[in-house]
Write a protein that holds these residues in place. Structure first.
Motif, mmCIF file in Angstrom:
data_model
loop_
_atom_site.group_PDB
_atom_site.id
_atom_site.type_symbol
_atom_site.label_atom_id
_atom_site.label_comp_id
_atom_site.label_asym_id
_atom_site.label_seq_id
_atom_site.Cartn_x
_atom_site.Cartn_y
_atom_site.Cartn_z
ATOM 1 N N SER A 247 2.883 -32.879 87.021
ATOM 2 C CA SER A 247 4.012 -33.131 87.910
ATOM 3 C C SER A 247 3.557 -33.356 89.348
ATOM 4 C CB SER A 247 4.981 -31.945 87.856
ATOM 5 O OG SER A 247 5.973 -32.054 88.851
ATOM 6 N N SER A 248 4.299 -34.195 90.040
ATOM 7 C CA SER A 248 4.056 -34.394 91.474
ATOM 8 C C SER A 248 4.921 -33.459 92.303
ATOM 9 C CB SER A 248 4.391 -35.845 91.854
ATOM 10 O OG SER A 248 5.790 -36.077 91.737
ATOM 11 N N GLY A 249 5.897 -32.829 91.669
ATOM 12 C CA GLY A 249 6.842 -31.988 92.392
ATOM 13 C C GLY A 249 8.024 -32.750 92.943
ATOM 14 N N CYS A 250 8.018 -34.067 92.781
ATOM 15 C CA CYS A 250 9.110 -34.894 93.319
ATOM 16 C C CYS A 250 10.124 -35.295 92.260
ATOM 17 C CB CYS A 250 8.540 -36.150 93.972
ATOM 18 S SG CYS A 250 7.456 -35.834 95.384
ATOM 19 N N GLU A 251 9.902 -34.842 91.015
ATOM 20 C CA GLU A 251 10.792 -35.257 89.938
ATOM 21 C C GLU A 251 12.096 -34.453 89.964
ATOM 22 O OE1 GLU A 251 6.475 -35.214 88.531
ATOM 23 O OE2 GLU A 251 7.868 -33.797 89.483
ATOM 24 N N PRO A 252 13.191 -35.042 89.488
ATOM 25 C CA PRO A 252 14.397 -34.255 89.234
ATOM 26 C C PRO A 252 14.281 -33.546 87.890
ATOM 27 C CG PRO A 252 14.797 -36.548 88.702
ATOM 28 C CD PRO A 252 13.385 -36.476 89.243
ATOM 29 N N ARG A 253 15.200 -32.621 87.600
ATOM 30 C CA ARG A 253 15.341 -32.054 86.260
ATOM 31 C C ARG A 253 16.263 -32.983 85.489
ATOM 32 N NH1 ARG A 253 15.188 -26.913 84.689
ATOM 33 N NH2 ARG A 253 15.558 -27.898 82.669
ATOM 34 N N ILE A 254 15.819 -33.441 84.334
ATOM 35 C CA ILE A 254 16.545 -34.460 83.590
ATOM 36 C C ILE A 254 17.139 -33.849 82.318
ATOM 37 C CG2 ILE A 254 16.359 -36.681 82.400
ATOM 38 C CD1 ILE A 254 13.933 -37.261 84.255
ATOM 39 N N ILE A 469 10.495 -30.905 82.293
ATOM 40 C CA ILE A 469 11.125 -31.941 83.119
ATOM 41 C C ILE A 469 12.361 -32.498 82.421
ATOM 42 C CG2 ILE A 469 10.796 -34.191 84.231
ATOM 43 C CD1 ILE A 469 9.106 -32.046 85.495
ATOM 44 N N VAL A 470 12.281 -32.649 81.097
ATOM 45 C CA VAL A 470 13.370 -33.229 80.304
ATOM 46 C C VAL A 470 13.886 -32.201 79.304
ATOM 47 C CG1 VAL A 470 13.964 -34.982 78.568
ATOM 48 C CG2 VAL A 470 12.546 -35.597 80.531
ATOM 49 N N THR A 471 15.200 -32.101 79.198
ATOM 50 C CA THR A 471 15.862 -31.305 78.171
ATOM 51 C C THR A 471 16.887 -32.179 77.479
ATOM 52 O OG1 THR A 471 15.623 -29.262 79.456
ATOM 53 C CG2 THR A 471 17.256 -29.255 77.689
ATOM 54 N N VAL A 472 16.790 -32.261 76.171
ATOM 55 C CA VAL A 472 17.776 -33.021 75.397
ATOM 56 C C VAL A 472 18.895 -32.058 75.001
ATOM 57 C CG1 VAL A 472 18.180 -34.486 73.390
ATOM 58 C CG2 VAL A 472 15.955 -34.539 74.547
ATOM 59 N N ILE A 473 20.126 -32.409 75.368
ATOM 60 C CA ILE A 473 21.263 -31.509 75.165
ATOM 61 C C ILE A 473 21.692 -31.466 73.703
ATOM 62 C CG2 ILE A 473 23.679 -31.098 75.788
ATOM 63 C CD1 ILE A 473 21.655 -30.465 77.982
ATOM 64 N N GLY A 474 21.636 -32.612 73.025
ATOM 65 C CA GLY A 474 22.005 -32.612 71.617
ATOM 66 C C GLY A 474 22.916 -33.762 71.250
ATOM 67 N N PRO A 475 23.400 -33.760 69.998
ATOM 68 C CA PRO A 475 24.274 -34.847 69.529
ATOM 69 C C PRO A 475 25.688 -34.736 70.105
ATOM 70 C CG PRO A 475 23.242 -33.637 67.701
ATOM 71 C CD PRO A 475 23.055 -32.831 68.928
ATOM 72 N N SER A 476 26.400 -35.853 70.048
ATOM 73 C CA SER A 476 27.814 -35.927 70.458
ATOM 74 C C SER A 476 28.024 -35.317 71.840
ATOM 75 C CB SER A 476 28.714 -35.224 69.432
ATOM 76 O OG SER A 476 28.531 -35.769 68.144
ATOM 77 N N VAL A 477 27.115 -35.594 72.746
ATOM 78 C CA VAL A 477 27.163 -34.982 74.072
ATOM 79 C C VAL A 477 28.464 -35.333 74.789
ATOM 80 C CG1 VAL A 477 25.981 -36.903 75.226
ATOM 81 C CG2 VAL A 477 25.817 -34.604 76.178
ATOM 82 N N LYS A 478 28.979 -34.361 75.518
ATOM 83 C CA LYS A 478 30.212 -34.542 76.283
ATOM 84 C C LYS A 478 29.922 -34.381 77.769
ATOM 85 C CE LYS A 478 33.211 -32.751 72.605
ATOM 86 N NZ LYS A 478 34.210 -31.713 72.245
ATOM 87 N N PHE A 479 30.654 -35.130 78.594
ATOM 88 C CA PHE A 479 30.531 -35.049 80.055
ATOM 89 C C PHE A 479 31.921 -34.748 80.619
ATOM 90 C CE2 PHE A 479 26.961 -37.514 78.681
ATOM 91 C CZ PHE A 479 25.947 -37.255 79.585
ATOM 92 N N GLU A 480 32.020 -33.640 81.351
ATOM 93 C CA GLU A 480 33.315 -33.241 81.892
ATOM 94 C C GLU A 480 33.158 -32.771 83.334
ATOM 95 O OE1 GLU A 480 35.632 -31.547 77.974
ATOM 96 O OE2 GLU A 480 34.244 -30.188 79.010
#
Length: 633
Positions: A247-254, A469-480
């Motif tokens: 890491s460069s330390g400049c990345e966001p959490r994805i 750095i990356v976390t996959v939330i899962g299937p059928s993801v919802k955004f609210e």
């Protein structure tokens, strides 16, 4: 004759290349003026801009791509005779081996400019080319010409116009509009609509900021590259072949999720020569033409079983070749052809007779959605399972698109696009089947399973998950949006993964907008609709009606059909605006050794313009002429 080509991406450039090739061949010496117009970068369009990051890669190997309409004889490049993208890359750059054969998009932009230069230097004395970096705001038809109105108030009068305008920028609707409106009124929340990553302003995203991404397709991998390597991070290849991310330390959490919860699988390592052609045994054009002549066609009932049988045949052939040898694999194909097999079950029966060691099932929808019906107790447990799936996918990809049974089989989808078009184009399917079975279900799965990134992208994703750095939330993801006046942000969660809710401040739509001319924000598109020059194609059979959103056009050479059902035979519409009327118009290149639909379409338009009488052109004749000229018939 004055000709305007609006849009200078690969589609517009292919028309220019074929038009000049035809003009060179023509005995006429009538003066011809060609205007190549783009509101971005003339010669590349915005998607292939040479100014974009080198981390953004193509998903087709360079040796399969050419923007010239004929193979190269080693002499000076000219229309109909020039190097493939791979040949150009090896001639003009020294890093061909560094990308596994997958070129940076900026390189392809440079290649397109090379093609444009070759075209310009080959212009006959009676032909002139004017390049205009400008936006056409509207088009009006006169009795025999078109008037193009530019943003700077200039007006250009031409005799023929090609509309090859590329990806749309649509008005938002549904949950995307909800997120956009929430971000617009909330100071520290941001929403980015779906677009080319090169055109997204990612610099506004700060280090360690929580970012959510909608979708896990090719745009997702581009975003990962820009938000990691583009921020100074580095992937280190370990001795065991895996990757570690520094890491460069400049990345966001994805944080990312999609309907399936699975990233688009990797393309198999290419083991096929540039002139490879697949010859189907079951899912053939001849069978397709016979079926559509018999009457109403439904995709799930009539088409999908044949395609899955062809996919199953290649899977079984590959397995048999490994287990029993080439002769048994060859025998399987012969049995299938002799007995006119038309199902997975039929293929499986003969495969077992020849000694295949286990039952064979092909279910494209299950392959594309392996977590359907599954639940997970935590984000960590889901990501552990996902990492195992990614490792298996990488292993299969590295076996190659000839030696891996699954990767070889899924390549059949790519190789069968022209047959699928026989069923689908111009309303070949029943309207309900076209809308629901094909466009809503199959088309996304087709792209997901057959148009993945190079395999090393999977290693990079694994490294980013391990690095946190990356976390996959899962299937059928919802955004609210957060419904709390004391907090701000957007919640992401998966109903299949317990305790999966995370709050993010930035949401990026990582999906490419679909074609829908009624929602396209382009002033040119809207003016064409208002004047009745453009109208959406409607698939109509008896009482069933489906308005597709693609421009209604004739068969080749693709004149728009006006709202009053007359034909605008001095206009041509090519590529993405006609998606849904035809299928898979996103294709951005032809092949080095033969003409595919991409180049056949361009030549049909060029020929019709030169004829100048609105005569309809037979694309099959153009294909025959090309094969005869190149000795490949």
């Amino acid at each position: 004759m004055r000709v305007a080509i609006i849009g200078s991406g690969p589609r517009g450039m292919s028309v220019l290349e074929r038009l000049v090739a035809r003009l060179i061949e023509s005995e006429s010496r009538e003066s011809v003026e060609i205007y190549l117009i783009d509101d971005g970068y003339v010669g590349t369009g915005r998607v292939w801009s040479t100014e974009q990051s080198p981390h953004l890669l193509m998903n087709t190997v360079a040796q399969e791509i050419s923007a010239f309409s004929g193979p190269w004889d080693g002499t000076e490049a000219r229309p109909g005779n020039g190097p493939s993208f791979a040949q150009w890359w090896q001639l003009y750059r020294e890093d061909y081996e560094q990308f596994g054969g997958y070129g940076p998009r900026a390189y392809y932009g440079e290649y397109l400019l090379y093609v444009l230069s070759a075209v310009e230097s080959s212009l006959p004395s009676h032909v002139t080319l004017c390049k205009r970096s400008a936006r056409v705001e509207r088009l009006e038809e006169t009795c025999r010409t078109q008037l193009l109105y530019f943003l700077n108030s200039e007006i250009l009068e031409v005799d023929r116009t090609v509309l090859a305008t590329g990806h749309p920028n649509n008005r938002l609707q549904g949950f995307e509009k909800t997120l956009h409106d929430y971000a617009a009124r909330t100071e520290d929340v941001m929403f980015m609509s779906g677009d080319s990553v090169a055109d997204m302003n990612l610099s506004e995203i700060g280090p360690q900021q929580h970012v959510g991404i909608i979708g896990m397709g090719l745009t997702f991998y581009d975003l990962l590259a820009e938000l990691t390597m583009g921020r100074g991070g580095e992937f280190i290849t370990e001795q065991d072949g895996s990757m570690r991310y520094e890491s460069s330390g400049c990345e966001p959490r994805i944080f990312v999720g999609s309907r399936s919860g699975v990233p688009v699988p990797a393309r198999g390592f290419n083991q096929k020569p540039s002139d490879y052609e697949y010859h189907p045994a079951i899912f053939t054009r001849e069978r397709a033409f016979c079926m559509i002549q018999k009457g109403e066609v439904h995709f799930d009932r009539d088409v999908l079983p044949l395609l899955e049988a062809e996919i199953g045949l290649v899977y079984a052939e590959t397995k048999l070749r490994h287990e029993k040898g080439e002769d048994q694999a060859r025998q399987l194909r012969e049995y299938v052809i002799i007995h006119q097999v038309d199902s997975v079950e039929g293929v499986s029966t003969f495969a077992h007779i020849l000694g295949l060691s286990h039952p064979m099932t092909i279910d494209l929808y299950k392959l594309a959605n392996p977590f359907r019906g599954c639940t997970f107790p935590s984000l960590d447990s889901f990501n552990e399972v996902l990492s195992s799936l990614l490792a298996a996918d990488y292993e299969e990809a590295m076996r190659g698109n000839v030696d891996s049974p699954i990767k070889a089989a899924l390549d059949v989808i790519r190789n069968s696009r022209s047959v699928i078009r026989v069923f689908v184009d111009f309303g070949g399917l029943h309207p309900h089947s076209h809308q629901n079975e094909f466009l809503r279900r199959f088309s996304p799965v087709s792209g997901f399973l057959s148009a993945g990134p190079p395999a090393f992208r999977v290693l990079q994703l694994q490294a980013l998950i391990k690095a946190g750095i990356v976390t996959v939330i899962g299937p059928s993801v919802k955004f609210e949006p957060v419904a709390n006046e004391h907090e701000s942000g957007i919640y992401m969660s998966s109903p299949s993964v317990e305790d999966s809710t995370v709050a993010v401040k930035v949401v990026i739509d990582g999906r490419i907008p679909t074609t829908d001319i009624t929602r396209d924000r382009s002033s040119l598109t809207q003016s064409l609709l208002e004047k009745g020059i453009y109208t959406p194609f409607v698939n109509r059979k008896r009482d069933a009606v489906f308005e597709t959103g693609g421009v209604s056009v004739t068969a080749s050479p693709f004149h728009p059909i006006r709202a009053d059902q007359t034909i605008a035979d001095r206009l041509y519409v090519l590529g993405i605006p006609t998606e849904h009327t035809r299928w898979f118009m996103q294709s951005g290149s032809s092949r080095p050794h033969k003409w595919i639909d991409f180049m056949i379409d361009a030549d049909a338009i060029a020929t019709d313009m030169i004829q100048g009488r609105g005569e309809k052109h037979d694309p099959n004749q153009a294909e025959k002429q090309h094969y005869a000229a190149t000795g490949t018939l």
